[in-house]
Design a protein around this motif. Structure first.
Motif, PDB file in Angstrom:
ATOM      1  N   ASP A  51      66.135  75.643  28.470  1.00  0.00           N
ATOM      2  CA  ASP A  51      66.990  76.009  27.348  1.00  0.00           C
ATOM      3  C   ASP A  51      68.055  74.927  27.133  1.00  0.00           C
ATOM      4  O   ASP A  51      68.879  74.690  28.029  1.00  0.00           O
ATOM      5  CB  ASP A  51      67.647  77.352  27.668  1.00  0.00           C
ATOM      6  CG  ASP A  51      68.514  77.882  26.545  1.00  0.00           C
ATOM      7  OD1 ASP A  51      68.800  77.125  25.594  1.00  0.00           O
ATOM      8  OD2 ASP A  51      68.927  79.055  26.624  1.00  0.00           O
ATOM      9  N   PRO A  52      68.091  74.283  25.963  1.00  0.00           N
ATOM     10  CA  PRO A  52      69.091  73.236  25.717  1.00  0.00           C
ATOM     11  C   PRO A  52      70.534  73.719  25.790  1.00  0.00           C
ATOM     12  O   PRO A  52      71.451  72.888  25.899  1.00  0.00           O
ATOM     13  CB  PRO A  52      68.746  72.747  24.307  1.00  0.00           C
ATOM     14  CG  PRO A  52      67.304  73.070  24.131  1.00  0.00           C
ATOM     15  CD  PRO A  52      67.113  74.363  24.865  1.00  0.00           C
ATOM     16  N   SER A  53      70.753  75.010  25.728  1.00  0.00           N
ATOM     17  CA  SER A  53      72.117  75.521  25.843  1.00  0.00           C
ATOM     18  C   SER A  53      72.581  75.579  27.303  1.00  0.00           C
ATOM     19  O   SER A  53      73.770  75.782  27.572  1.00  0.00           O
ATOM     20  CB  SER A  53      72.224  76.909  25.219  1.00  0.00           C
ATOM     21  OG  SER A  53      71.531  77.875  25.991  1.00  0.00           O
ATOM     22  N   LYS A  54      71.663  75.410  28.239  1.00  0.00           N
ATOM     23  CA  LYS A  54      71.992  75.429  29.661  1.00  0.00           C
ATOM     24  C   LYS A  54      72.448  74.032  30.104  1.00  0.00           C
ATOM     25  O   LYS A  54      72.262  73.048  29.391  1.00  0.00           O
ATOM     26  CB  LYS A  54      70.770  75.861  30.475  1.00  0.00           C
ATOM     27  CG  LYS A  54      70.225  77.239  30.121  1.00  0.00           C
ATOM     28  CD  LYS A  54      71.233  78.332  30.415  1.00  0.00           C
ATOM     29  CE  LYS A  54      70.626  79.723  30.159  1.00  0.00           C
ATOM     30  NZ  LYS A  54      71.617  80.794  30.399  1.00  0.00           N
ATOM     31  N   THR A  56      72.458  70.405  31.508  1.00  0.00           N
ATOM     32  CA  THR A  56      71.379  69.422  31.475  1.00  0.00           C
ATOM     33  C   THR A  56      71.264  68.680  32.803  1.00  0.00           C
ATOM     34  O   THR A  56      72.267  68.329  33.427  1.00  0.00           O
ATOM     35  CB  THR A  56      71.618  68.410  30.338  1.00  0.00           C
ATOM     36  OG1 THR A  56      71.570  69.110  29.082  1.00  0.00           O
ATOM     37  CG2 THR A  56      70.571  67.307  30.344  1.00  0.00           C
ATOM     38  N   TYR A  81      67.992  75.455  33.978  1.00  0.00           N
ATOM     39  CA  TYR A  81      68.606  74.213  33.506  1.00  0.00           C
ATOM     40  C   TYR A  81      67.781  73.589  32.387  1.00  0.00           C
ATOM     41  O   TYR A  81      66.581  73.852  32.263  1.00  0.00           O
ATOM     42  CB  TYR A  81      68.761  73.217  34.664  1.00  0.00           C
ATOM     43  CG  TYR A  81      69.669  73.752  35.738  1.00  0.00           C
ATOM     44  CD1 TYR A  81      71.051  73.642  35.623  1.00  0.00           C
ATOM     45  CD2 TYR A  81      69.147  74.445  36.839  1.00  0.00           C
ATOM     46  CE1 TYR A  81      71.892  74.180  36.582  1.00  0.00           C
ATOM     47  CE2 TYR A  81      69.981  74.987  37.805  1.00  0.00           C
ATOM     48  CZ  TYR A  81      71.351  74.851  37.668  1.00  0.00           C
ATOM     49  OH  TYR A  81      72.186  75.407  38.608  1.00  0.00           O
ATOM     50  N   HIS A  82      68.454  72.777  31.590  1.00  0.00           N
ATOM     51  CA  HIS A  82      67.793  71.983  30.562  1.00  0.00           C
ATOM     52  C   HIS A  82      67.444  70.647  31.215  1.00  0.00           C
ATOM     53  O   HIS A  82      68.332  69.885  31.590  1.00  0.00           O
ATOM     54  CB  HIS A  82      68.752  71.790  29.385  1.00  0.00           C
ATOM     55  CG  HIS A  82      68.249  70.858  28.339  1.00  0.00           C
ATOM     56  ND1 HIS A  82      69.061  69.894  27.733  1.00  0.00           N
ATOM     57  CD2 HIS A  82      67.023  70.723  27.767  1.00  0.00           C
ATOM     58  CE1 HIS A  82      68.360  69.221  26.853  1.00  0.00           C
ATOM     59  NE2 HIS A  82      67.123  69.703  26.845  1.00  0.00           N
ATOM     60  N   TYR A 125      75.872  65.792  31.877  1.00  0.00           N
ATOM     61  CA  TYR A 125      74.614  66.051  32.570  1.00  0.00           C
ATOM     62  C   TYR A 125      74.731  65.708  34.048  1.00  0.00           C
ATOM     63  O   TYR A 125      75.515  64.845  34.451  1.00  0.00           O
ATOM     64  CB  TYR A 125      73.470  65.238  31.951  1.00  0.00           C
ATOM     65  CG  TYR A 125      73.784  63.770  31.735  1.00  0.00           C
ATOM     66  CD1 TYR A 125      73.611  62.828  32.750  1.00  0.00           C
ATOM     67  CD2 TYR A 125      74.259  63.326  30.497  1.00  0.00           C
ATOM     68  CE1 TYR A 125      73.907  61.488  32.541  1.00  0.00           C
ATOM     69  CE2 TYR A 125      74.564  61.993  30.291  1.00  0.00           C
ATOM     70  CZ  TYR A 125      74.386  61.082  31.309  1.00  0.00           C
ATOM     71  OH  TYR A 125      74.693  59.752  31.113  1.00  0.00           O
ATOM     72  N   HIS A 318      79.522  75.682  34.036  1.00  0.00           N
ATOM     73  CA  HIS A 318      79.037  75.615  32.651  1.00  0.00           C
ATOM     74  C   HIS A 318      79.664  76.695  31.798  1.00  0.00           C
ATOM     75  O   HIS A 318      79.726  77.845  32.197  1.00  0.00           O
ATOM     76  CB  HIS A 318      77.509  75.751  32.649  1.00  0.00           C
ATOM     77  CG  HIS A 318      76.902  75.567  31.279  1.00  0.00           C
ATOM     78  ND1 HIS A 318      76.959  74.379  30.602  1.00  0.00           N
ATOM     79  CD2 HIS A 318      76.242  76.443  30.484  1.00  0.00           C
ATOM     80  CE1 HIS A 318      76.335  74.494  29.442  1.00  0.00           C
ATOM     81  NE2 HIS A 318      75.898  75.740  29.337  1.00  0.00           N
TER      82      HIS A 318
END
Length: 318
Positions: A51-54, A56, A81-82, A125, A318
């Motif tokens: 998920d890109p919202s998680k 990176t 994680y992304h 990230y 996060h």
């Protein structure tokens, strides 16, 4: 208590104790997708999952491989994680621009990879580095410390004591950059040599998937790629010169760091992993009884260790 009530209570207790882990064990792994993005005129291939919202996690490969080396690790981390794993220019499925158009130096690889993160809008990230990915990653982290949430080093060196005698032929080229010394390194680009890098120090070489070193060798054998690799062999001397700069970054910024190291690596020795503790007070270092490409044989153990590390140092922030 009646028998039916006893059975119901037992079932409820079992579900409470084991339900979450059982569901996790049977849950499908996140799908990995494959993309290209243009970075300063260079087409960069990358793998992505999660998920890109998680938070990176950026996975940086080494020589002579590509993001393919992370094929089993990516879905293990993508549950929470992304995960993004690019191929650097000259490697894997990314472009290999002509040497007259693109300078194959670690400074330039880092510049392109910085551009890659900006093209994907990766503002913060965690970064995992391996082999060549380490000096590229150290440059990225030193230039943009505010972007780095944590570091995982899998046989990614930053200390002189981590360099083994296996570097002697390349050191000879650094000291005397003659055509003869350059040509003497071409044997390192053969299928036999690349396979040896995968299997040396591995207790059970049958666990190493042949498609890994076969793919690497095939991509290195593309016309002109040998000269790209020899250029990078030569420029690696500049990584060693910059070790003090990278170590100063560690001391100043104290990024959470996990070193997961194949202890039988013929190129990067265990003292290179232990040395992180000199500069990062809370660095965690773990060794595994395997070689350079530790994920080929110990992806389960290393994946679990990385997940615990990220959960403790990245997810909660996060």
């Amino acid at each position: 208590m009646t028998l039916n009530r006893l059975l119901a209570a037992t079932a409820l207790t079992a579900a409470t104790l084991f339900g979450t882990s059982a569901q996790a064990a049977t849950a499908p792994q996140p799908a990995v997708s494959h993309h290209y993005v243009d970075v300063q005129g260079v087409k960069i291939f990358y793998r992505e999952a999660g998920d890109p919202s998680k938070p990176t996690v950026l996975l940086m490969h080494g020589f002579p491989t590509s993001s393919f080396m992370y094929r089993e690790l990516i879905p293990k981390l993508a549950d929470r994680y992304h995960v993004v794993a690019p191929d650097m220019p000259g490697f894997g499925f990314s472009d290999s621009p002509d040497r007259s158009q693109y300078a194959y130096t670690f400074d330039n690889l880092a510049k392109t990879m910085d551009g890659f993160t900006e093209a994907l809008s990766l503002k913060r990230y965690a970064i995992e580095v391996f082999d060549y990915g380490a000096p590229v990653g150290w440059r990225m982290a030193s230039a943009h410390p505010e972007r780095i949430t944590a570091i995982i080093s899998q046989n990614g060196n930053a200390y002189e004591e981590g360099l083994s005698s296996g570097w002697n032929p390349i050191r000879g080229y650094w000291n005397e950059p003659t055509q003869a010394n350059r040509d003497a390194l071409r044997d390192m680009l053969t299928l036999q040599s690349i396979k040896w890098q995968y299997t040396h120090g591995v207790k059970d070489p049958d666990r190493v998937a042949p498609e890994a070193y076969t793919l690497d060798a095939a991509l290195v054998a593309r016309p002109g790629n040998d000269e790209i690799q020899l250029d990078l062999f030569k420029d690696y001397a500049n990584n060693v010169k910059r070790y003090p700069e990278f170590q100063a970054y560690f001391r100043k910024h104290q990024p959470p760091l996990l070193a997961v190291w194949g202890k039988n690596d013929p190129f990067f020795l265990p003292p290179g992993a232990e040395a992180f503790k000199r500069d990062i007070a809370k660095a965690q270092v773990y060794f595994y009884d395997t070689g350079h490409f530790a994920l080929e044989t110990h992806v389960e153990e290393i994946g679990e260790q990385i997940h615990r590390f990220l959960d403790a140092n990245v997810a909660q922030k996060h």
